[in-house]
Write a protein that holds these residues in place. Structure first.
Motif, PDB file in Angstrom:
ATOM      1  N   THR A  56      41.057  41.825  43.332  1.00 32.40           N
ATOM      2  CA  THR A  56      41.017  40.772  44.354  1.00 32.40           C
ATOM      3  C   THR A  56      42.261  40.850  45.228  1.00 32.40           C
ATOM      4  N   ASP A  57      42.145  40.252  46.395  1.00 31.72           N
ATOM      5  CA  ASP A  57      43.223  40.188  47.375  1.00 31.72           C
ATOM      6  C   ASP A  57      43.714  38.744  47.431  1.00 31.72           C
ATOM      7  N   PRO A  58      44.947  38.457  47.004  1.00 30.99           N
ATOM      8  CA  PRO A  58      45.413  37.070  46.938  1.00 30.99           C
ATOM      9  C   PRO A  58      45.572  36.411  48.307  1.00 30.99           C
TER      10      PRO A  58
ATOM     11  N   HIS B 180      43.232  36.521  50.565  1.00 34.46           N
ATOM     12  CA  HIS B 180      41.905  36.090  51.005  1.00 34.46           C
ATOM     13  C   HIS B 180      41.125  35.359  49.911  1.00 34.46           C
ATOM     14  N   GLU B 181      41.512  35.553  48.669  1.00 35.97           N
ATOM     15  CA  GLU B 181      40.863  34.850  47.560  1.00 35.97           C
ATOM     16  C   GLU B 181      41.898  33.955  46.897  1.00 35.97           C
ATOM     17  N   GLU B 182      41.772  32.652  47.102  1.00 31.46           N
ATOM     18  CA  GLU B 182      42.772  31.707  46.603  1.00 31.46           C
ATOM     19  C   GLU B 182      42.422  31.109  45.247  1.00 31.46           C
ATOM     20  N   ARG B 183      41.182  31.258  44.788  1.00 31.55           N
ATOM     21  CA  ARG B 183      40.763  30.602  43.547  1.00 31.55           C
ATOM     22  C   ARG B 183      41.259  31.326  42.306  1.00 31.55           C
ATOM     23  N   TYR B 184      41.304  32.649  42.359  1.00 30.55           N
ATOM     24  CA  TYR B 184      41.672  33.423  41.179  1.00 30.55           C
ATOM     25  C   TYR B 184      42.219  34.772  41.629  1.00 30.55           C
ATOM     26  N   MET B 185      42.829  35.474  40.687  1.00 33.36           N
ATOM     27  CA  MET B 185      43.293  36.837  40.946  1.00 33.36           C
ATOM     28  C   MET B 185      42.944  37.701  39.753  1.00 33.36           C
TER      29      MET B 185
ATOM     30  N   TYR C 102      42.868  38.445  34.377  1.00 36.53           N
ATOM     31  CA  TYR C 102      42.337  37.451  35.314  1.00 36.53           C
ATOM     32  C   TYR C 102      43.151  36.164  35.194  1.00 36.53           C
TER      33      TYR C 102
ATOM     34  N   VAL D 129      32.025  33.184  38.595  1.00 40.01           N
ATOM     35  CA  VAL D 129      32.850  34.294  39.080  1.00 40.01           C
ATOM     36  C   VAL D 129      32.336  35.584  38.463  1.00 40.01           C
TER      37      VAL D 129
END
Length: 731
Positions: free
Chosen positions: A643-645, A647-652, A668, A680
Motif C-alpha cells: 500500500t501507499d500511505p 493514498h491509503e489512510e486506513r491501513y498500511m 499489516y 480489506v
C-alpha cells in the motif's frame, strides 16, 4: 559481452539483463546519447537523432553552413558549459586564460572485465565475472583538458554505474567550478514524473511526486552532508507508473556530502537529468597533470514499476556496495540506552538493563552519548574521547566485562566529527575547527565541526577510537553527526583552496572510516546523523546499516521506512522498539505494533526493560524469536510495498518473500479503525503462481496465483494502531 563497440558506426552499446544503453561518436567527434531503456538487441538507435534549423541555437564552427547541427538540442552524453549547449551542464571550468570554453571531443576508449576502485571514494565493486567496464576519454583539443567517462555494467543486477575523471593536461592551473557525475538526455520524452524524498530531522525521506515542467527542478543539499532535508536518490518515471507498472529510472549518488539532482524540460520538450556534487561553495583547483574524480552514480531502469526498481537497488547495494563481515552475517539484536537514560546513567544502571535484556533474548547493549569527557548534557565534552570514570566506575573494560558476563555483546556511541567549546580538545586546538578566522562561527547543539580535511585531526580521532576499541571487547560503533556545516573554512588550507573544503571534508571522513573498518573487521559500524541525516549509498560502503531516524514512533516510522525503501535495503535500516508514550510524538502504540514495524529493519530496542510488565517482557521474548526466525526473509528476501500511505489512510501493508519463494511474511498496521468497517482484501506479490501456500498456525491453503490475483482477506481488526503479522509457507 555486455559492452559492444561498432567501429564503423562508432556506436557503443551497453546491455544489462533487461536494459540497453547506447551512445555514438558522431562525424564531428562529439559523444551523443542515443538510448536508455528496455532491452533492444541488434539495432543501432542513431535514427532517433533529429537535426533541425533552430533559431538562437548556435552551430559549432566545423559544421560550416549546416545550421541543423547544434549542441543546444542534440542529446549529449556529458554536457559542458560555454560552447552552445544552454541547458544544465555537468562541467564548468575556468581556464588558465580566464575563459570558460570547453569543447570535449572523442579521443579513445577502453573496454575491460571488472571495475576499478575510485581513489578515496566509495563505489560499487565487483569481480571480472560480475561486471564489465567501458571508459571513454574525451579531450579539449585547445586546452588538453581530459574527461574520462566510466560506465560499469552489473549485468545480472541490471544496473549501470557512472563516474567521471577530469585531468588537467595543460601546463598551468585551472579551476573546476562544477564537475557533476552523470548526464542523461531523453530527446523524445516530456512526460516524466519526478520522485524525490524530502524531510526534516525526525521525519526523513517523505516521498514527493511532481510532474516535470518546463525549466529546471532541483533537489540538493548544501549542508555538508546528504541531509535529512533531501536524499541523493531520485526517480524519473512514467506519469502513470506505480509499484508494478510503468517505466522508471533511478539515480543513486554514492556520496555523503553536498549534492544536486536537476531535471530540466527544455524548449523543445526534451528532458535532461544531471546529478553530482553541488557546485554551491565548490571551486576546485587543478594544477598541471592533476586529476579530480567525481563520485559514482548507480543507475537502474525498470519497465515494470517502482517495486522492481527498488528491488534492483536493494540487491546491488547489499551485494556490491556494503562490505565486510556484516554484509551478510546476522547482526545482533541490540538495546540502546539513550531513550532509557539519556545522559543520566552509571555502570550499575547499564548492567541492570543488560542483565534483564539478556534474559529476554536481546544480544547486545549499546552505550550511547554521555560516557566520555565531562559529558552530563550536550554543552560539553565532545572531542574528549576518554572514559568518564564518575559514570563508568571501574573503567570501560570492567563495564564491558560485566555486560559480557550477562551474555551480551557491547557497543558504544561516538560523534568523532564534532567538538564542544567546553572541552580539553578545543582549549588545546581551537584551530582544528571549521571556522572563518575573523568570525565567531555558528554553533548548533552547542558544538562546532572538526576540520576533517586535516590529517592531524584524522590521526587524533583514529588514535582515540583505536585506544577505546583496544581497551575492551567492543563489537559495535554507532557513528553519529549531530549538526551540519557552516562557516566552512579550513585553517589548514590556503585561501585559493577554500572552495575545496566541503569535498575534502567528505574525503577525510571516508579516509578515517576506511582506516578503522580495515583494522577492526569484526566491529559492526552503524552510521547516524541525528538519525537519517546521512542515509546514502556512500555511507553504506563503510557502515552496512544506518539509524533511519531519531523518531522511534512506530506510526511515523511507517512513512519514514516506506520512503527509505525505494532505494535502500531493509538490512540497512536501523529500527527500534521504544517506550510509550513515545518520546518524540507522545503517541501510545501497542507493543505488538511497535515490534512489527521495527522488524522491518535491523531490529532492536530503545527503552528500559526493567520498567516493563511481565506480560510485556513475554511479548519481547516472542518478538526476538520471531525476528531471528524470519531474519533471512526480512533482510535478504524480496520486499514489496503493498500500500501507499499517501493514498491509503486506513491501513498500511507490506510483504517479504524469501529468495526461494517458499516463505512469505505479510505485515499489516491498522491506522484508522472504523465502525462497521469495509473488508480489506490484499493482493500479494512475488509468489510462485502454482505453489500452494499454507497460513502458518492454520489449516488455510492458497495457491500463489490466488493470493496474487484474488488476494488475501485481512482478519477483522479494531483498536488504535493494531497490527498483525501473517506467515505463509510453501506446502
Amino acid at each position: 559481452m555486455a559492452i559492444l563497440y561498432n567501429e564503423k558506426s562508432r556506436i557503443f552499446t551497453i546491455h544489462s539483463k533487461y536494459s540497453t544503453y547506447q551512445m555514438q561518436v558522431d562525424q564531428y567527434d562529439y559523444l551523443l546519447h542515443l538510448y536508455y531503456g528496455s532491452k533492444i538487441e541488434n539495432q543501432e538507435m542513431s535514427y532517433l537523432l533529429q537535426y533541425n534549423d533552430r533559431g538562437f541555437s548556435s552551430n559549432p564552427y566545423e559544421v560550416g553552413k549546416n545550421r541543423t547541427y547544434s549542441l543546444d538540442f542534440l542529446p549529449q552524453e556529458y554536457s559542458v558549459f560555454g560552447m552552445g549547449d544552454y541547458r544544465e551542464s555537468c562541467l564548468s571550468v575556468v581556464n588558465e586564460d580566464g575563459s570558460y570554453d570547453i569543447e570535449l571531443k572523442y579521443e579513445n576508449h577502453t573496454i575491460y572485465k571488472g571495475k576499478k576502485l575510485l581513489e578515496g571514494l566509495p563505489a560499487a565493486y565487483g569481480s571480472e565475472e560480475e561486471v564489465e567496464t567501458l571508459e571513454i576519454c574525451l579531450r579539449d583539443r585547445v586546452t588538453n583538458l581530459e574527461v574520462t567517462l566510466s560506465y560499469s555494467v552489473f549485468y545480472e543486477y541490471d544496473v549501470i554505474t557512472r563516474s567521471v575523471k577530469v585531468k588537467n593536461g595543460g601546463s598551468n592551473a585551472i579551476w573546476l567550478d562544477r564537475a557533476l557525475s552523470v548526464c542523461l538526455d531523453f530527446a523524445n520524452r516530456s512526460d516524466f514524473d519526478y520522485i524525490t524524498f524530502y524531510g526534516k530531522h525526525t521525519f526523513e525521506r517523505q516521498l514527493e511526486r511532481t510532474k516535470v515542467r518546463h525549466g529546471k527542478t532541483t533537489v540538493d543539499s548544501v549542508r555538508g552532508c546528504s541531509s535529512h532535508q533531501q536524499n541523493p536518490f531520485v526517480i524519473l518515471c512514467d506519469s502513470n507508473a506505480n509499484e508494478v507498472y510503468g517505466e522508471c529510472y533511478g539515480f543513486s549518488f554514492v556520496y555523503s556530502g553536498n549534492f544536486k539532482a536537476t531535471v530540466e524540460l527544455d524548449q523543445f520538450n526534451q528532458t535532461r537529468f544531471v546529478m553530482g556534487i553541488n557546485d554551491t561553495g565548490f571551486s576546485y583547483r587543478l594544477q598541471a597533470d592533476e586529476e579530480f574524480i567525481a563520485p559514482e552514480v548507480i543507475m537502474a531502469y525498470s519497465e515494470h514499476g517502482l517495486g522492481e526498481l527498488s528491488r534492483k537497488y536493494h540487491k546491488v547495494i547489499q551485494n556490491h556496495v556494503c562490505r565486510g563481515k556484516y554484509k551478510k552475517a546476522r547482526r545482533p539484536i541490540l538495546i540502546n540506552n539513550w531513550e532509557a537514560t539519556y545522559f543520566d546513567f552509571t555502570s550499575e544502571k547499564l548492567v541492570s538493563i543488560a542483565r534483564e535484556a539478556s534474559s529476554l533474548g536481546i544480544e547486545m547493549l549499546v552505550m550511547d552519548d554521555g560516557w566520555f569527557g565531562v559529558r552530563n548534557d550536550d554543552y560539553s565534552g565532545l572531542g574528549d574521547w576518554f572514559v568518564n570514570t564518575d559514570k563508568i566506575s571501574g573503567g570501560l573494560k570492567k563495564l564491558v566485562e560485566d555486560v559480557n558476563q550477562c551474555g551480551m555483546k557491547f557497543g558504544i556511541w561516538f560523534e568523532p566529527e564534532m567538538i564542544n567549546e567546553d572541552s580539553e580538545l578545543y582549549r588545546e586546538h581551537p584551530e582544528w575547527c571549521l571556522r572563518t578566522p575573523t568570525r565567531k562561527g555558528n554553533r548548533s547543539r552547542y558544538q562546532y565541526v572538526l576540520d576533517m580535511t586535516r590529517k592531524d585531526v584524522r590521526d587524533y580521532l583514529y588514535d582515540c577510537i583505536s585506544k577505546i576499541l583496544e581497551e575492551a571487547n567492543i563489537e559495535y560503533i554507532k557513528w553519529d553527526m549531530n549538526r551540519h556545516l557552516t562557516n566552512v573554512y579550513s585553517l589548514g588550507l590556503d585561501k585559493e583552496s577554500q572552495g575545496e573544503v566541503y569535498h575534502r571534508y567528505v574525503l577525510g571522513l571516508y579516509e578515517l572510516l576506511e582506516r578503522l573498518i580495515s583494522k577492526y573487521q569484526d566491529v559492526l559500524f552503524e552510521g547516524c546523523s541525528g538519525g537519517g541525516g546521512r542515509f546514502d549509498a556512500g555511507m553504506l560502503y563503510y557502515t552496512p546499516q544506518i539509524w533511519t531516524s531519531d523518531n522511534t514512533d512506530a506510526i511515523d516510522r511507517l512513512k519514514i521506512q516506506y520512503g527509505t525503501s525505494f532505494c535502500y535495503p531493509i538490512s540497512s535500516m536501523g529500527a527500534h522498539v521504544s517506550a510509550v508514550p513515545n518520546h518524540q510524538t507522545g503517541r501510545i502504540t501497542p507493543l505488538n505494533t511497535r515490534g512489527i514495524v521495527a522488524m522491518s529493519g535491523t531490529f532492536g530496542y530503545e527503552l528500559d526493560v526493567n520498567k516493563m510488565t511481565s506480560s510485556e517482557k513475554e511479548m519481547v521474548k516472542e518478538q526476538v524469536e520471531q525476528y531471528k526466525k524470519h531474519y533471512n526473509t526480512i533482510n535478504y528476501g524480496d520486499y514489496y510495498r503493498i500500500t501507499d500511505p499517501y493514498h491509503e489512510e486506513r491501513y498500511m501493508a507490506w510483504q517479504f518473500v524469501s529468495e526461494n519463494k517458499e516463505k512469505m511474511l505479510l505485515q499489516y498496521v491498522l491506522l484508522k479503525p472504523e465502525c462497521n468497517a469495509p473488508i480489506v482484501n490484499i493482493k500479494l506479490q512475488g509468489l510462485e503462481p502454482d505453489q500452494v501456500y499454507t497460513v502458518v498456525g492454520t489449516s488455510e491453503t492458497y495457491t500463489g496465483s490466488a493470493l496474487m490475483k484474488a488476494g488475501y482477506r485481512i482478519p477483522e481488526m479494531n483498536g488504535d494502531y493494531t497490527a498483525v503479522q501473517i506467515e505463509f509457507e510453501a506446502r
